[in-house]
Structure formats: C-alpha cells, structure tokens
Design an enzyme around this catalytic site. Structure first.
Site, PDB file in Angstrom:
ATOM      1  N   LYS A   1       0.785  -1.339  -0.042  1.00  0.00           N
ATOM      2  CA  LYS A   1       0.090   0.113   0.004  1.00  0.00           C
ATOM      3  C   LYS A   1       1.001   1.360  -0.166  1.00  0.00           C
ATOM      4  O   LYS A   1       0.701   2.121  -0.808  1.00  0.00           O
ATOM      5  CB  LYS A   1      -0.903  -0.002   1.356  1.00  0.00           C
ATOM      6  CG  LYS A   1      -1.578   1.271   1.574  1.00  0.00           C
ATOM      7  CD  LYS A   1      -2.581   1.517   0.604  1.00  0.00           C
ATOM      8  CE  LYS A   1      -2.729   3.061   0.779  1.00  0.00           C
ATOM      9  NZ  LYS A   1      -4.241   3.617   0.015  1.00  0.00           N
TER      10      LYS A   1
ATOM     11  N   CYS B   1      -2.530  11.092   1.380  1.00  0.00           N
ATOM     12  CA  CYS B   1      -2.153  10.009   1.025  1.00  0.00           C
ATOM     13  C   CYS B   1      -0.809  10.064   0.424  1.00  0.00           C
ATOM     14  O   CYS B   1       0.379   9.641   0.979  1.00  0.00           O
ATOM     15  CB  CYS B   1      -2.923   8.988   0.061  1.00  0.00           C
ATOM     16  SG  CYS B   1      -4.793   9.314   0.529  1.00  0.00           S
TER      17      CYS B   1
END
Ligand code: SAJ
Length: 408
Positions: A203, A257
C-alpha cells in the site's frame, strides 16, 4: 459471516459500508461523532462524491444502520483516521488502537478485525498485536487480524470500489479467503490474498511510486522553465514510448495519502531512502516554485499589490472538496512566513471559510484580481474560461491553451 460492523464513517469507511449494504450484506456503521451519525441516520450525506447519493439511497433501502455504538458481531472493518505527526513524520496509530480495543470489548469469539486505514509497514506487529495480547486474547483463535488497505481515489471512489483490484493481508489463508469472499460481494476485480506485512508495505509502495513519478515530472518542469522548453509537450511525446509513463507536473502534491505515506518509509529507513526523500522534497518545493513564477509575472507587469493576486482552488486536487495538505494552503503558509498577506482565494467546492480573503462568489473574486493563479483544474474553471480571459493567468495545471497564459 454475520453482520459487518464498519468502524469510522469517513471518506473510506462510509462508501465501503454503503457498498457492502447495497450488495446485500447486513451492515451497521459506527462512528463516535454523534452529529455525523445523526446526519446519516436522517438521510443526509456528510461529503460529496460522484455517485455517493444514489449508493446511499440504495444502502438505506437495504437497511444499513448508523450508530455511535460498537456492535457485537464476528466481522469488523476499521477505517478510522491514521494521522501522521508532521514533526517526526511517523504515523500516529492512536485511533486504530482505540478502535481495536473497543472492538475487543464487544466482539464474538473468533471475530475478524479488518483494518482498512493506511498504516506504516510493520504497524500491525508493532502496535496492534501487543494490544490484543495484553488483553489475553489468543491471535488466530479468539480474534483474527486482517489488513485490507483501500485503494480508491477521491473523485472516482464508487467506480473504483467496484473495479480496482484489492489486497487482503492475513495470518492464515483460510481467514484471507473468508475476507476475500466478503469483499467480492461488491468488488469485481482481482483480490490478492497475502500476508499482513506485504499488504502494509505494498500500500505504501503504491503511493510512494506515484509521488516519485510526480516528482520526476516536477523536476522536468523546473529544468524546462530555465531553458524555455515546453514540459507538457516533452512529456506528451516521451509518453508515446510504450514503456514510458510520466505523470504531470503541478503546484505540489497534497491530500492525505501521497504526500504522507512516503514519509513512513523515510522515517523507518532513513539510510536507505535517498530517492524517496528527494522526491518528497521536490514535491514540497513546488508551492515555492509557483511563488517564484508569480513574482516573475508581477515584475514583468510592474504589479506590486499582493491583493491583486487570486488563487483559484483550495482543494488538493480537481473536483473534490478535500483541502488536506493542499498545495494552495502550503503556498499561503509560505507567503505568511514572509509576511506577504492579502492574496485572495476562491474554490467552488469549499463552502466554508478556511483562509483569509476567501471569496464565496466567483465573479466577485475575478473582479477584484489582476493575476489569476490556477492551482486546481476543477471542471468549474474549464467551463468559465471566458470570464477570465482578460486576466494575467498563471496556469499550474496546464488547462488553458490560449496565448499569453503563463505556465509552471
Ligand atoms: N498530482 C500531480 N500530478 C499528477 C497526478 C497528481 O501533481 O500527474 C497531484 C494532485 O494534484 C494531488 C496529489 O498529486 O495534489 C495526489 O493526488 P492523486 O489524485 O494522485 O492521488 P490521491 O492522493 O487522491 O489518492 C491516492 C491514490 N493512490 C495512487 O494512485 C497510487 C489512491 O488510489 C489511494 O487510494 C489514495 O492515494 C490513498 O488513500 O492512499
């Protein structure tokens, strides 16, 4: 599997809960924010997103419930925020830890705890397993841990929930497969089952890859600026090569992010992250580069009044209302440090006042400024190009194609 209790009803938890409910899974959404729960229970959404309204209606008709209470059940999806501490660049796992502990207070024996929140690699070993052991639960028997990081992009979340491939990290294949079948209720793409550390790491690697690629584009923009070359034309041509895919330069990288996750790697592997750290620095330098471009334009046109500058876009990217870590806010902060106050700002998606001199009406904003700095390529500005044609324009997103527009 019994009912699913989704913990945290924000940008990720809510769409995920709604998708599951729409697909016929029995879902209860839990959030400690009473106002948010009340709003959802009375049929009012808490943020805007393409297709969310319809999905919400479908999920309500399938019987989704919202509450502040954790439910007694065998499956939990935890999608609480994972803030990062800007001074140390480390992740703060406090919300995940507290959610896990509250789940342990109520869960059934053998429950599966799926953590969706983005966490730094190794977080489950370091922060979550010890909590469970402290409470004398046996991992793999009393409770199972899973990491299923989300991958959806704000602005296209609903589509991507259904069509993006996903990763499920679990301690055993059996649990991994069980969770895979839960997600397959709405996800039509490939679902890869792996171990927890690989899921955590992949991720963060995905977002770091994008950050490095954008940094490359931004560095090219700076090189091209010094010698008057058209970076967009060069990237367009280079990308014709079948194995080249350079992203676009811009005024910086925002959001919660891509501008955050690479720091987890830098924080944990300081001696090994030269490229990743440099990429972060390049992307963080872009608001200052934009300031330099504004200064060039002011000099060229003998403009000295800062209040004649208008920033278009406060969100971190086009067509969303999320302004976390946005390049515009970074730029205003840098101006502030240099006592340069008075820049005007407007964003059609942001309805509350978040900066000084923010306008709520586009035409009023345009009437007050001479230099329009396009920081975000919202569709709104593309539709209103005629209204700004007589302004000096610095277009950091390469959306204007008429003569005389300044670029990065
Ligand atoms: N940006 C550029 N140039 C580009 C593309 C983006 O400057 O060519 C900028 C944007 O303007 C924005 C920032 O980068 O400021 C990040 O935007 P984004 O659209 O690239 O990504 P996010 O942060 O909205 O979502 C990312 C996605 N990750 C990847 O594409 C690898 C998404 O799939 C993840 O789910 C999300 O991070 C997340 O939650 O981790």
């Amino acid at each position: 599997m019994g009912k699913v209790n989704v913990i945290g009803l924000g940008y990720i938890g809510l769409p995920t809960a709604l998708m599951l409910a729409k697909s016929g899974v029995q879902v209860v959404g839990t959030d400690y924010n009473r106002d948010l729960v009340e709003s959802l229970s009375s049929g009012r959404l808490t943020f805007e997103e393409d297709g969310l309204e319809e999905l919400f209606k479908n999920a309500l008709s399938e019987g989704i419930k919202f509450t502040t209470e954790y439910q007694k059940t065998d499956t939990y999806i935890i999608a609480v925020p994972t803030p990062y501490i800007s001074s140390s660049k480390k992740l703060d796992p406090k919300y995940v830890i507290s959610a896990v502990n509250t789940v342990l207070d109520v869960c059934e024996k053998g429950a599966i705890l799926i953590i969706e929140s983005t966490i730094s690699p190794g977080s489950i070993d370091k922060h979550v397993r010890p909590e469970i052991e402290k409470r004398a639960f046996t991992l793999g028997q009393d409770v199972h841990l899973v990491h299923a990081p989300e991958r959806i992009i704000p602005g296209n979340m609903i589509y991507e929930l259904e069509h993006n491939s996903r990763t499920i990290g679990a301690d055993s294949l059996e649990i991994g497969e069980k969770v895979k079948s839960l997600y397959s209720s709405f996800c039509k793409a490939e679902i890869v089952v792996t171990d927890i550390r690989s899921a955590e790491m992949s991720k963060v690697v995905e977002n770091t890859y994008r950050d490095v690629n954008i940094a490359f584009a931004n560095e090219l923009a700076k090189i091209c600026r010094t010698d008057n070359m058209d970076v967009y034309e060069i990237i367009r041509i280079a990308n014709k090569h079948p194995r080249v895919n350079i992203l676009q330069p811009g005024p910086g990288v925002g959001g919660h992010c891509i501008s955050v996750d690479p720091w987890f790697l830098v924080g944990d592997y300081p001696d090994l992250t030269n490229l990743i750290l440099t990429a972060r620095k390049i992307n963080d330098s872009m608001p200052t580069h934009v300031l330099g471009r504004i200064r060039d334009i002011m000099r060229e046109h003998s403009i000295t009044d800062i209040s004649k500058i208008g920033l278009y876009g406060l969100a971190y990217k086009e067509n969303v209302d999320d302004f976390r870590e946005s390049p515009s806010l970074q730029l205003l902060e840098r101006m502030d440090e240099h006592l340069a106050f008075g820049v005007k700002a407007f964003d059609p998606f942001i309805k509350k006042r978040i900066v000084d001199h923010q306008f709520m009406n586009f035409e009023d904003f345009i009437n007050e400024i001479e230099i329009l700095v396009v920081m975000v390529g919202h569709d709104h500005i593309k539709k209103n190009m005629d209204l700004v044609k007589d302004k000096l324009i610095l277009d950091t997103k390469n959306i204007f194609d008429f003569d005389g527009v300044y670029k990065l």
